[in-house]
Design a protein around this motif. Structure first.
Motif, mmCIF file in Angstrom:
data_model
loop_
_atom_site.group_PDB
_atom_site.id
_atom_site.type_symbol
_atom_site.label_atom_id
_atom_site.label_comp_id
_atom_site.label_asym_id
_atom_site.label_seq_id
_atom_site.Cartn_x
_atom_site.Cartn_y
_atom_site.Cartn_z
ATOM 1 N N HIS A 196 33.077 54.411 46.614
ATOM 2 C CA HIS A 196 33.120 53.377 45.571
ATOM 3 C C HIS A 196 34.450 52.614 45.618
ATOM 4 C CE1 HIS A 196 29.436 54.744 43.825
ATOM 5 N NE2 HIS A 196 29.907 55.957 43.622
ATOM 6 N N ILE A 197 35.493 53.374 45.935
ATOM 7 C CA ILE A 197 36.818 52.734 45.960
ATOM 8 C C ILE A 197 36.894 51.739 47.125
ATOM 9 C CG2 ILE A 197 39.318 53.133 46.057
ATOM 10 C CD1 ILE A 197 38.752 55.987 45.041
ATOM 11 N N THR A 198 36.455 52.192 48.306
ATOM 12 C CA THR A 198 36.542 51.273 49.458
ATOM 13 C C THR A 198 35.676 50.038 49.209
ATOM 14 O OG1 THR A 198 34.827 52.506 50.618
ATOM 15 C CG2 THR A 198 37.083 53.021 51.210
ATOM 16 N N HIS A 199 34.516 50.245 48.594
ATOM 17 C CA HIS A 199 33.653 49.102 48.301
ATOM 18 C C HIS A 199 34.322 48.158 47.307
ATOM 19 C CE1 HIS A 199 29.605 47.399 46.726
ATOM 20 N NE2 HIS A 199 30.065 46.678 47.719
ATOM 21 N N GLY A 200 34.884 48.743 46.259
ATOM 22 C CA GLY A 200 35.573 47.944 45.239
ATOM 23 C C GLY A 200 36.769 47.197 45.824
ATOM 24 N N TYR A 201 37.516 47.874 46.672
ATOM 25 C CA TYR A 201 38.691 47.248 47.297
ATOM 26 C C TYR A 201 38.263 46.070 48.182
ATOM 27 C CZ TYR A 201 42.266 50.687 45.860
ATOM 28 O OH TYR A 201 43.159 51.444 45.139
ATOM 29 N N LYS A 202 37.139 46.266 48.868
ATOM 30 C CA LYS A 202 36.668 45.187 49.755
ATOM 31 C C LYS A 202 36.266 43.969 48.909
ATOM 32 C CE LYS A 202 34.814 43.577 53.731
ATOM 33 N NZ LYS A 202 34.973 42.165 53.421
ATOM 34 N N LEU A 203 35.550 44.241 47.811
ATOM 35 C CA LEU A 203 35.153 43.135 46.917
ATOM 36 C C LEU A 203 36.396 42.409 46.392
ATOM 37 C CD1 LEU A 203 32.359 44.819 44.719
ATOM 38 C CD2 LEU A 203 32.032 43.031 46.454
ATOM 39 N N ALA A 204 37.371 43.202 45.965
ATOM 40 C CA ALA A 204 38.590 42.626 45.380
ATOM 41 C C ALA A 204 39.364 41.814 46.418
ATOM 42 C CB ALA A 204 39.465 43.737 44.813
ATOM 43 N N ALA A 205 39.463 42.351 47.648
ATOM 44 C CA ALA A 205 40.233 41.649 48.693
ATOM 45 C C ALA A 205 39.560 40.306 49.014
ATOM 46 C CB ALA A 205 40.326 42.512 49.940
ATOM 47 N N ASP A 206 38.231 40.330 49.173
ATOM 48 C CA ASP A 206 37.518 39.074 49.485
ATOM 49 C C ASP A 206 37.724 38.055 48.373
ATOM 50 O OD1 ASP A 206 36.688 40.204 51.776
ATOM 51 O OD2 ASP A 206 34.629 40.600 51.144
ATOM 52 N N LYS A 207 37.605 38.550 47.148
ATOM 53 C CA LYS A 207 37.753 37.657 45.996
ATOM 54 C C LYS A 207 39.186 37.096 45.936
ATOM 55 C CE LYS A 207 36.380 35.959 41.971
ATOM 56 N NZ LYS A 207 35.288 34.972 41.895
ATOM 57 N N ALA A 208 40.160 37.971 46.143
ATOM 58 C CA ALA A 208 41.565 37.545 46.040
ATOM 59 C C ALA A 208 41.884 36.479 47.092
ATOM 60 C CB ALA A 208 42.484 38.750 46.194
ATOM 61 N N ILE A 209 41.376 36.676 48.311
ATOM 62 C CA ILE A 209 41.660 35.700 49.367
ATOM 63 C C ILE A 209 41.012 34.349 49.021
ATOM 64 C CG2 ILE A 209 41.132 35.150 51.805
ATOM 65 C CD1 ILE A 209 41.758 38.152 52.382
ATOM 66 N N LYS A 210 39.838 34.441 48.418
ATOM 67 C CA LYS A 210 39.161 33.208 47.976
ATOM 68 C C LYS A 210 39.995 32.500 46.885
ATOM 69 C CE LYS A 210 34.609 31.995 46.557
ATOM 70 N NZ LYS A 210 34.028 32.474 45.322
ATOM 71 N N ILE A 211 40.505 33.298 45.964
ATOM 72 C CA ILE A 211 41.309 32.700 44.879
ATOM 73 C C ILE A 211 42.581 32.047 45.446
ATOM 74 C CG2 ILE A 211 42.576 33.146 42.719
ATOM 75 C CD1 ILE A 211 40.694 35.587 42.294
#
Ligand SMILES: Nc1ncnc2c1ncn2[C@@H]1O[C@H](COP(=O)(O)OP(=O)(O)OP(=O)(O)O)[C@@H](O)[C@H]1O
Ligand SMILES: [Mg+2]
Length: 525
Positions: A121-136
């Motif tokens: 769950h953590i790796t999945h969450g981190y991946k979501l967050a990283a993609d989102k952050a780079i987009k932001i």
């Protein structure tokens, strides 16, 4: 429940504990690396004195430099150092921040694991967050033009705020900007290595200068060659300059002393023929990537032709570029067309080293930086800083997107990611929040290193980021005030932040995944 790897029921609780211990140990080793460099972050960061096994001392607060010199055995800690290396190669700055971020991501993951959140769950969450952050980052970064010298200089000044040359940052920002502006290329960052930094002992750093021309660390092959040349025609040769057997007349057979004389005369003749080729074309300088025999060198010297030998690839390529010469492999094929040009060439000793200096080259875009300073380690430290600054300017020119530093970008990203976490269901939500908090660790460390109250100021910064207009609010730890850091000129290339997010989250996820594999195979055994 399937996570894509075999789920193995462990035999005893004790093994589970062991696995947890292994993970904790790995993450602790990484945290230790982060702790080593944490106190160096930002304008108020402390420098480290590094002493190598030979007793050589470097004083620096450059994260990449410190990490390069650490003797690290733990495999995960080595991976952490690799994160720093990758951001150093891709951006040339931001290594300390990248290490702090990656280590905090892992520390936060460990806390979640202790609350029984599965690493998946953590790796999945981190991946979501990283993609989102780079987009932001892409969305909120400020677009600039590559000719916006004010912004470029500010990016240079910001990179230097945290370095030992900070007191001379204005001087070096101008020097570095001028140097980078000489490069005309699609990808300036890839060419920034062409700016040669030559260290000269004896004078103050403020005497450093930008020089139009190329320095090669080579001395002339024969001391009686001219000290300097004017109006220089240059031949760049990729062949040993000697007389080889194959060039002799195969008929020559030595039976008596006259034959020896004949043999020697013939050798002379071949040399004379070569020299004639040079003289006819007006060549007065030879750059050779191979050897030049003593005899050949003496003949050249006699004719007033200077030469340098065993010139490495990078150096002779910069001569080709600067002087417009074309290299040749066979002297007999040398034509006017292959020759390069420089207004003058000087052979000079700078510090302890001998240099050949090509000035007034055909291509005026070739520049070198002559770095002057009193002590060897002052020069080394300044050289490290200058390399960072040249890279940051080049990266900013190439990408033309900037953000505000002094924690501003990280606070804004954290705010937006916390909002994003609310849109996510399940345990991933906790991981996205943990990711946001790991980003805040960078402003937090800047505040701590400035001796300020970290919780208090962090809370103030969080509160200040209300609307999108507040996105660049950060701390200036030189004046210890909160304000719009973009307006205050604390600026960094957006690419640095994206690279940090990408490399940090990839490392964290790799470590978290690797642990699961260890667990599976351990349980099977
Ligand atoms: N005046 C300032 N006030 C507050 N923070 C600043 C200021 N100037 C620069 N910074 C911040 O300092 C941080 C950079 O610090 P530092 O250069 O020590 O580490 P790094 O760039 O992450 O790593 P390294 O330079 O060692 O590769 C950036 O977050 C930058 O925004
Ligand atoms: Mg830096």
């Amino acid at each position: 429940m399937s996570f894509g790897v075999p789920v193995i029921v462990l035999k005893e609780g004790s093994e589970e504990v062991k696995e947890k211990e292994a993970r904790t140990q790995n993450i602790n080793a990484m945290m230790a690396i982060a702790e080593t460099v944490k106190s160096t972050l930002g304008p108020k960061g402390m420098a480290k004195m590094l002493v190598d096994t030979l007793g050589e001392i470097t004083i620096t607060n450059d994260g990449a430099e410190i990490l390069k010199k650490l003797d690290i055995e733990n495999v995960s800690a080595i991976m952490m150092v690799n994160v720093a290396k990758s951001i150093d190669e891709e951006i040339g700055d931001g290594t300390t921040s990248a290490v702090i971020f990656a280590a905090t991501l892992l520390q936060n993951a460990l806390e979640l694991i202790e609350q029984d959140i599965h690493p998946k769950h953590i790796t999945h969450g981190y991946k979501l967050a990283a993609d989102k952050a780079i987009k932001i980052v892409k969305e909120i970064a400020t677009k600039i033009s590559k000719d916006d010298d004010v912004v470029l200089k500010n990016a240079a000044l910001t990179a230097m705020n945290s370095q030992d040359i900070a007191p001379l940052k204005d001087f070096f920002a101008d020097l570095a900007l001028k140097a980078v502006k000489h490069i005309e290329a699609e990808n300036v960052f890839n060419k920034v290595n062409n700016i040669k930094i030559v260290k000269a002992k004896g004078k103050s750093l403020k005497d450093s200068e930008l020089i139009s021309g190329v320095y090669i660390e080579k001395e002339k092959v024969n001391p009686s060659m001219p000290e300097s040349l004017k109006d220089v025609k240059i031949a760049v040769i990729r062949k040993k300059l000697d007389i080889t057997k194959t060039e002799f007349d195969a008929q020559i057979q030595i039976y008596n002393p006259e034959d020896i004389q004949k043999f020697l005369n013939q050798e002379d003749q071949i040399l004379q023929d070569y020299i004639k080729i040079f003289k006819d074309l007006g060549v007065n300088m030879i750059v050779n990537n191979s050897d030049i025999s003593d005899k050949f060198g003496a003949y050249l010297a006699k004719e007033g032709i200077a030469a340098i030998k065993n010139v490495g690839e990078k150096d002779y390529k910069s001569v080709l570029k600067a002087t417009g010469a074309k290299f040749i492999d066979d002297i007999k094929l040398l034509t006017e067309n292959d020759l390069g040009y420089a207004e003058s060439i000087k052979f000079e000793k700078i510090g302890d080293n001998e240099y050949t200096f090509f000035e007034g080259c055909k291509n005026p875009k070739s520049v070198s930086i002559l770095l002057k300073g009193g002590l060897e380690n002052v020069l080394t430290t300044a050289e490290i800083s200058l390399n960072d600054v040249l890279s940051v300017i080049a990266k900013t020119i190439d990408t033309q997107m900037v953000v505000a530093g002094g924690g501003a970008i990280y606070m804004e990203l954290a705010k937006k990611l916390k909002a994003y976490a609310n849109e996510i269901s399940g345990k991933e939500q906790l991981a996205v929040t943990a990711f946001a908090l790991a980003l805040e660790e960078i402003p937090k460390t800047l505040i701590r290193n400035a001796g300020l109250e970290e919780i208090e100021i962090l809370t103030e910064l969080r509160a200040a980021h209300k609307t999108d207009n507040d996105k660049w609010i950060g701390i200036d730890t030189i004046t210890n005030t909160i304000g719009d850091n973009y307006q205050r000129g604390i600026i960094e290339p957006a690419a640095l932040i994206s690279c940090l997010i990408k490399s940090g989250s990839e490392l964290a996820n790799l470590i978290l995944r690797v642990d699961r594999i260890i667990r599976a195979s351990g349980a099977a055994g």
